[in-house]
Design an enzyme around this catalytic site. Structure first.
Site, mmCIF file in Angstrom:
data_model
loop_
_atom_site.group_PDB
_atom_site.id
_atom_site.type_symbol
_atom_site.label_atom_id
_atom_site.label_comp_id
_atom_site.label_asym_id
_atom_site.label_seq_id
_atom_site.Cartn_x
_atom_site.Cartn_y
_atom_site.Cartn_z
ATOM 1 N N CYS A 74 -1.987 5.425 -16.284
ATOM 2 C CA CYS A 74 -2.028 6.742 -15.654
ATOM 3 C C CYS A 74 -2.119 7.805 -16.741
ATOM 4 C CB CYS A 74 -0.772 6.946 -14.813
ATOM 5 S SG CYS A 74 -0.777 8.489 -13.895
ATOM 6 N N HIS B 244 -2.573 4.264 -5.707
ATOM 7 C CA HIS B 244 -2.076 4.935 -6.913
ATOM 8 C C HIS B 244 -2.183 6.453 -6.744
ATOM 9 C CE1 HIS B 244 -1.572 5.256 -11.402
ATOM 10 N NE2 HIS B 244 -2.178 6.417 -11.151
ATOM 11 N N GLU B 245 -3.349 6.925 -6.275
ATOM 12 C CA GLU B 245 -3.565 8.361 -6.110
ATOM 13 C C GLU B 245 -2.742 8.924 -4.952
ATOM 14 O OE1 GLU B 245 -4.857 10.076 -8.436
ATOM 15 O OE2 GLU B 245 -5.523 8.302 -9.524
ATOM 16 N N HIS C 80 0.659 9.826 -6.072
ATOM 17 C CA HIS C 80 0.740 11.144 -6.717
ATOM 18 C C HIS C 80 0.933 12.244 -5.681
ATOM 19 C CE1 HIS C 80 0.039 10.088 -10.863
ATOM 20 N NE2 HIS C 80 -1.058 9.405 -10.555
#
Length: 94
Positions: free
Chosen positions: A35, A77-78, A81
């Site tokens: 990341c 993963h995004e 965030h």
């Protein structure tokens, strides 16, 4: 979220407004993730192999998309965030 499955090809760009993962496969696996938030760290993270996502496009039209394998991993993963989670928060999950 702006999603680029092929970053060098702008034609593949998709905008996901208010994305939600509506279902996920029971099958999960580990793979190395990195990341930009932690540039010196790479670690094995467990993710679902397939997810179904719903969102709204720029024109306000709802749509759904099924993502598998690397695309599913990247999207999860995004999405983390957006939820205030970074991949190191997932380390040690069974």
């Amino acid at each position: 979220m702006v999603y680029h499955p092929e970053p060098d090809n702008k034609d593949t760009e998709t905008v996901f407004i208010n994305p939600r993962i509506i279902s996920a496969s029971q099958e999960r696996d580990y793979a190395e993730e990195k990341c930009l938030s932690f540039q010196r760290i790479a670690a094995q993270v467990r993710r679902h192999l397939r997810i179904d996502v719903e969102a709204v496009d720029w024109d306000g039209n709802p749509f759904q998309r099924t993502l598998e394998d690397f695309e599913a991993r990247l999207f999860q993963h995004e999405m983390d965030h957006l939820d205030g989670i970074v991949f190191v928060d997932r380390l040690g999950e069974a």
